[in-house]
Design an enzyme around this catalytic site. Structure first.
Site: not given
Ligand code: FAD
Length: 281
Positions: A48, A212, A262, A105, A12, A14
């Site tokens: 965001a 980054f 990806h 974020d 894929s 992105e």
């Molecule tokens: P989470 O899975 O929520 O994790 C974030 C942090 O919180 C981690 O440290 C985790 O250990 C901790 N955590 C998770 N769940 C819990 C819980 N229940 N209790 C306590 N701690 C917890 N960002 C954007 O804004 N837009 C995008 O389109 C985008 N695309 C992305 C695509 C990919 C493939 C990747 C890898 C990242 C992308 N990001 C994007 C970045 C991403 O939003 C950031 O990395 C963000 O900081 C974490 O997102 P996450 O969904 O992994 O969060």
């Protein structure tokens, strides 16, 4: 790696949604060129608080109208449940069946987290609101997320997203294949068996990549940092060396049984196509 070998390979690409009409035109040319490689899908990032929602959807729609599979990302930080429900309804009404679900974020200075704190809550909400309609991809971190309390905690938090209903995962980019292999083995040990597709970042500009990577917690190994820094402004050497390094990385990952790749294309076709050709895909 055993559980990963059982999954079919999915490739894929992105993109981020362009801001200007020129950017839209350039991306149009880029995805059409990359479409010739017949990826399983394209995905389009999401800012965001829904700041890019319309542009994300416009990019996804353009690609889908040409007959290709495209998945919008959705991030929950700074959004209410009603905002996310509206986005999901919009995606579903357009016939979209695949999303990449993220926490996102908090932009600096943003006032409120919104209704969701973590991506597992978003995945849970998507399943609650739309049942099994969407195939849900989530993010994971072989070099560990910078806010994780510990590697073990990060792994458990990744599992929460799968328990909430995620179907597959895409990793943050990394340059050390062993961190992926170890991560996947650790996932397997706690019962995670969904496909974990490595995210691949081609190297085009060292200064940008270093900045980054520091922000998102992706590790650039010392040997790679020093070598890239030694080229200073010699962009051609950075790109040529970067292509060698990233092609080798992809080759190792696929040979060991990774279920596809990806590519974070940064809206450019060249680097991804070159790596693809060198891999003989
Ligand atoms: P989470 O899975 O929520 O994790 C974030 C942090 O919180 C981690 O440290 C985790 O250990 C901790 N955590 C998770 N769940 C819990 C819980 N229940 N209790 C306590 N701690 C917890 N960002 C954007 O804004 N837009 C995008 O389109 C985008 N695309 C992305 C695509 C990919 C493939 C990747 C890898 C990242 C992308 N990001 C994007 C970045 C991403 O939003 C950031 O990395 C963000 O900081 C974490 O997102 P996450 O969904 O992994 O969060």
């Amino acid at each position: 790696m055993e559980s990963q070998k059982r999954h079919p390979r999915n490739f894929s690409f992105e993109f981020f949604p362009p801001k200007t009409p020129e950017g839209v035109q350039r991306l149009s040319a880029t995805w059409r060129q990359l479409a010739q490689l017949q990826p399983r899908f394209f995905s389009v990032t999401y800012g965001a608080g829904g700041s890019t929602r319309d542009r994300t959807l416009a990019t996804v729609t353009e690609i889908r109208q040409a007959g290709f599979h495209a998945a919008p990302h959705v991030s929950c930080v700074g959004s209410s449940r009603a905002d996310i429900a509206e986005t999901l309804d919009l995606y579903r009404a357009q016939g979209i069946g695949h999303i990449v679900a993220l926490r996102g974020d908090m932009p600096s200075g943003a006032a409120s987290m919104g209704s969701f704190h973590y991506a597992n809550e978003l995945v849970e909400f998507i399943r609650e609101h739309t049942g099994d309609h969407f195939h849900i991809d989530v993010a994971c971190y072989p070099d560990f997320h910078p806010q994780a309390k510990s590697p073990q905690d990060d792994l458990r938090n990744f599992k929460r997203k799968i328990d909430a209903g995620a179907n597959s995962a895409i990793t943050q980019y990394f340059y050390n294949a062993d961190s992926y292999f170890r991560f996947v083995d650790d996932c397997e040990a706690i019962g995670i068996d969904i496909p974990i597709v490595p995210g691949v970042m081609p190297i085009n500009n060292y200064t940008q990549l270093a900045r980054f990577s520091d922000a998102c917690g992706a590790d650039i190994p010392r040997w790679l940092r020093l070598k890239l820094a030694s080229y200073h402004d010699d962009i051609a050497s950075i790109r040529s060396f970067g292509l060698d390094v990233v092609t080798d990385l992809c080759d190792r990952l696929l040979s060991a049984g990774a279920p596809g790749l990806h590519f974070y294309t940064m809206n450019m076709a060249g680097p991804t196509s070159t790596i693809w050709q060198r891999l003989g895909l």
